[in-house]
Write a protein that holds these residues in place. Sequence first.
Motif, PDB file in Angstrom:
ATOM      1  N   ALA A   1      11.319 -42.517  18.833  1.00 31.10           N
ATOM      2  CA  ALA A   1      12.424 -42.844  17.936  1.00 31.10           C
ATOM      3  C   ALA A   1      13.379 -43.809  18.636  1.00 31.10           C
ATOM      4  O   ALA A   1      13.365 -43.932  19.863  1.00 31.10           O
ATOM      5  N   PRO A   2      14.228 -44.505  17.864  1.00 29.75           N
ATOM      6  CA  PRO A   2      15.189 -45.425  18.482  1.00 29.75           C
ATOM      7  C   PRO A   2      16.127 -44.699  19.443  1.00 29.75           C
ATOM      8  O   PRO A   2      16.391 -43.508  19.296  1.00 29.75           O
ATOM      9  N   ASP A   3      16.619 -45.441  20.410  1.00 27.71           N
ATOM     10  CA  ASP A   3      17.578 -44.906  21.367  1.00 27.71           C
ATOM     11  C   ASP A   3      18.776 -44.321  20.621  1.00 27.71           C
ATOM     12  O   ASP A   3      19.243 -44.885  19.629  1.00 27.71           O
ATOM     13  N   LEU A   4      19.259 -43.178  21.105  1.00 32.23           N
ATOM     14  CA  LEU A   4      20.373 -42.506  20.431  1.00 32.23           C
ATOM     15  C   LEU A   4      21.616 -43.386  20.356  1.00 32.23           C
ATOM     16  O   LEU A   4      22.407 -43.274  19.422  1.00 32.23           O
ATOM     17  N   ARG A   5      21.789 -44.255  21.327  1.00 36.21           N
ATOM     18  CA  ARG A   5      22.976 -45.109  21.321  1.00 36.21           C
ATOM     19  C   ARG A   5      22.940 -46.128  20.186  1.00 36.21           C
ATOM     20  O   ARG A   5      23.979 -46.634  19.760  1.00 36.21           O
ATOM     21  N   GLU A   6      21.742 -46.404  19.669  1.00 31.04           N
ATOM     22  CA  GLU A   6      21.643 -47.302  18.517  1.00 31.04           C
ATOM     23  C   GLU A   6      22.216 -46.651  17.259  1.00 31.04           C
ATOM     24  O   GLU A   6      22.541 -47.338  16.293  1.00 31.04           O
ATOM     25  N   ALA A   7      22.313 -45.320  17.275  1.00 31.46           N
ATOM     26  CA  ALA A   7      22.900 -44.599  16.141  1.00 31.46           C
ATOM     27  C   ALA A   7      24.399 -44.406  16.319  1.00 31.46           C
ATOM     28  O   ALA A   7      25.035 -43.712  15.524  1.00 31.46           O
ATOM     29  N   GLY A   8      24.955 -45.003  17.362  1.00 27.64           N
ATOM     30  CA  GLY A   8      26.395 -44.950  17.557  1.00 27.64           C
ATOM     31  C   GLY A   8      26.879 -43.941  18.571  1.00 27.64           C
ATOM     32  O   GLY A   8      28.091 -43.765  18.745  1.00 27.64           O
ATOM     33  N   LEU A   9      25.957 -43.249  19.253  1.00 27.92           N
ATOM     34  CA  LEU A   9      26.393 -42.289  20.262  1.00 27.92           C
ATOM     35  C   LEU A   9      26.935 -43.013  21.490  1.00 27.92           C
ATOM     36  O   LEU A   9      26.401 -44.050  21.904  1.00 27.92           O
ATOM     37  N   SER A  10      27.995 -42.465  22.043  1.00 30.50           N
ATOM     38  CA  SER A  10      28.522 -42.998  23.295  1.00 30.50           C
ATOM     39  C   SER A  10      27.575 -42.628  24.429  1.00 30.50           C
ATOM     40  O   SER A  10      26.668 -41.796  24.254  1.00 30.50           O
ATOM     41  N   GLN A  11      27.791 -43.207  25.600  1.00 29.19           N
ATOM     42  CA  GLN A  11      26.935 -42.881  26.733  1.00 29.19           C
ATOM     43  C   GLN A  11      27.026 -41.399  27.073  1.00 29.19           C
ATOM     44  O   GLN A  11      26.015 -40.750  27.363  1.00 29.19           O
ATOM     45  N   ARG A  12      28.231 -40.841  27.031  1.00 26.01           N
ATOM     46  CA  ARG A  12      28.394 -39.424  27.356  1.00 26.01           C
ATOM     47  C   ARG A  12      27.720 -38.538  26.308  1.00 26.01           C
ATOM     48  O   ARG A  12      27.087 -37.537  26.631  1.00 26.01           O
ATOM     49  N   GLU A  13      27.863 -38.888  25.026  1.00 28.46           N
ATOM     50  CA  GLU A  13      27.198 -38.119  23.976  1.00 28.46           C
ATOM     51  C   GLU A  13      25.685 -38.186  24.147  1.00 28.46           C
ATOM     52  O   GLU A  13      24.981 -37.191  23.956  1.00 28.46           O
TER      53      GLU A  13
ATOM     54  N   ILE B   1      25.285 -27.772  31.142  1.00 30.99           N
ATOM     55  CA  ILE B   1      25.550 -29.192  30.893  1.00 30.99           C
ATOM     56  C   ILE B   1      26.892 -29.587  31.494  1.00 30.99           C
ATOM     57  O   ILE B   1      27.026 -30.645  32.123  1.00 30.99           O
ATOM     58  N   ALA B   2      27.886 -28.726  31.296  1.00 31.58           N
ATOM     59  CA  ALA B   2      29.215 -29.012  31.840  1.00 31.58           C
ATOM     60  C   ALA B   2      29.160 -29.166  33.355  1.00 31.58           C
ATOM     61  O   ALA B   2      29.763 -30.091  33.925  1.00 31.58           O
ATOM     62  N   GLU B   3      28.419 -28.282  34.004  1.00 28.77           N
ATOM     63  CA  GLU B   3      28.314 -28.349  35.466  1.00 28.77           C
ATOM     64  C   GLU B   3      27.550 -29.589  35.911  1.00 28.77           C
ATOM     65  O   GLU B   3      27.957 -30.280  36.852  1.00 28.77           O
ATOM     66  N   GLN B   4      26.457 -29.892  35.223  1.00 28.10           N
ATOM     67  CA  GLN B   4      25.620 -31.028  35.616  1.00 28.10           C
ATOM     68  C   GLN B   4      26.328 -32.363  35.424  1.00 28.10           C
ATOM     69  O   GLN B   4      26.195 -33.275  36.246  1.00 28.10           O
ATOM     70  N   LEU B   5      27.099 -32.481  34.337  1.00 29.14           N
ATOM     71  CA  LEU B   5      27.736 -33.760  34.001  1.00 29.14           C
ATOM     72  C   LEU B   5      29.218 -33.805  34.381  1.00 29.14           C
ATOM     73  O   LEU B   5      29.903 -34.774  34.055  1.00 29.14           O
ATOM     74  N   TYR B   6      29.686 -32.748  35.050  1.00 25.44           N
ATOM     75  CA  TYR B   6      31.084 -32.687  35.493  1.00 25.44           C
ATOM     76  C   TYR B   6      32.052 -32.830  34.314  1.00 25.44           C
ATOM     77  O   TYR B   6      32.998 -33.631  34.337  1.00 25.44           O
ATOM     78  N   LEU B   7      31.790 -32.046  33.280  1.00 24.52           N
ATOM     79  CA  LEU B   7      32.628 -32.043  32.085  1.00 24.52           C
ATOM     80  C   LEU B   7      33.160 -30.639  31.854  1.00 24.52           C
ATOM     81  O   LEU B   7      32.606 -29.659  32.344  1.00 24.52           O
ATOM     82  N   SER B   8      34.229 -30.540  31.082  1.00 26.16           N
ATOM     83  CA  SER B   8      34.706 -29.218  30.684  1.00 26.16           C
ATOM     84  C   SER B   8      33.808 -28.682  29.576  1.00 26.16           C
ATOM     85  O   SER B   8      33.121 -29.445  28.876  1.00 26.16           O
ATOM     86  N   LEU B   9      33.817 -27.363  29.404  1.00 25.90           N
ATOM     87  CA  LEU B   9      33.002 -26.747  28.361  1.00 25.90           C
ATOM     88  C   LEU B   9      33.424 -27.246  26.982  1.00 25.90           C
ATOM     89  O   LEU B   9      32.587 -27.520  26.115  1.00 25.90           O
ATOM     90  N   GLY B  10      34.726 -27.392  26.788  1.00 28.54           N
ATOM     91  CA  GLY B  10      35.222 -27.886  25.508  1.00 28.54           C
ATOM     92  C   GLY B  10      34.758 -29.302  25.218  1.00 28.54           C
ATOM     93  O   GLY B  10      34.446 -29.643  24.067  1.00 28.54           O
ATOM     94  N   THR B  11      34.693 -30.134  26.263  1.00 31.53           N
ATOM     95  CA  THR B  11      34.234 -31.512  26.082  1.00 31.53           C
ATOM     96  C   THR B  11      32.758 -31.547  25.710  1.00 31.53           C
ATOM     97  O   THR B  11      32.339 -32.338  24.854  1.00 31.53           O
ATOM     98  N   VAL B  12      31.960 -30.682  26.327  1.00 31.46           N
ATOM     99  CA  VAL B  12      30.534 -30.613  25.988  1.00 31.46           C
ATOM    100  C   VAL B  12      30.366 -30.243  24.518  1.00 31.46           C
ATOM    101  O   VAL B  12      29.596 -30.873  23.782  1.00 31.46           O
ATOM    102  N   LYS B  13      31.093 -29.215  24.081  1.00 33.22           N
ATOM    103  CA  LYS B  13      31.002 -28.789  22.681  1.00 33.22           C
ATOM    104  C   LYS B  13      31.423 -29.914  21.739  1.00 33.22           C
ATOM    105  O   LYS B  13      30.815 -30.124  20.683  1.00 33.22           O
ATOM    106  N   SER B  14      32.463 -30.641  22.128  1.00 33.35           N
ATOM    107  CA  SER B  14      32.945 -31.751  21.307  1.00 33.35           C
ATOM    108  C   SER B  14      31.900 -32.859  21.209  1.00 33.35           C
ATOM    109  O   SER B  14      31.665 -33.421  20.130  1.00 33.35           O
TER     110      SER B  14
END
Length: 217
Positions: A148-160, A176-189
């Motif tokens: 399928a096309p790259d997810l970013r072609e559908a408008g996802l940001s690099q982080r998404e 995911i939060a630990e691996q990408l150094y994000l907060s849990l709330g940011t991952v959910k968002s």
Amino acid sequence: MSDRTIRVLLVDDDPLVRTGLRLMLAGADGITVAGEASDGDELDDAVTRTHPDVVLLDVRMPRVDGVTALRRLTADPRPAVIVLTTFRTDGVVLDALRAGAAGFLLKHTPPQQIVDAVRTAADGQPIVSPSVLSQLIEHARSGGAPAAPDLREAGLSQREHDVAMAVADGLGNAEIAEQLYLSLGTVKSHISSALTKLGLENRVQLAIRAHDARPRD
């Protein structure tokens, strides 16, 4: 879902199967069978009429099969759907997951596991392990379908994009939060935003879409 009764709709053309499921669920605390239907063409109306939290949906029915019925489902809010199948036919199961099913169960699954799956689905969680999902997707892709096309072609940001790929790897939000150094709330968002941008219903669909977007070796 623990503070209220989980309403379940049974959709299967075999009355003996429906009876067995009804009796099984009747003995479970906090679960009630809200209604029954005998074919896929009755699904949308039955959901609108009974307002279930979870649907147990047979894959193979004579008039309208479960996957087609799931694709036609327009009820809002949409219940969690668990597809039931006698044999795990990978292509059919994957089609059901793509159509928005929360997961699948074999009909000979032990009763307590079916009850547990209903509770899990009612809590908004997938009913398919990451390893099984990977096997299903690899089976489908081995048939020669292009990525399928790259997810970013559908408008996802690099982080998404990164979060979606981690979901496809079977990681939970905390991992995911630990691996990408994000907060849990940011991952959910990021997951919520990715679902919206891709027009998807749930985490299983996101995992499939992300898997599909990976380049073939």
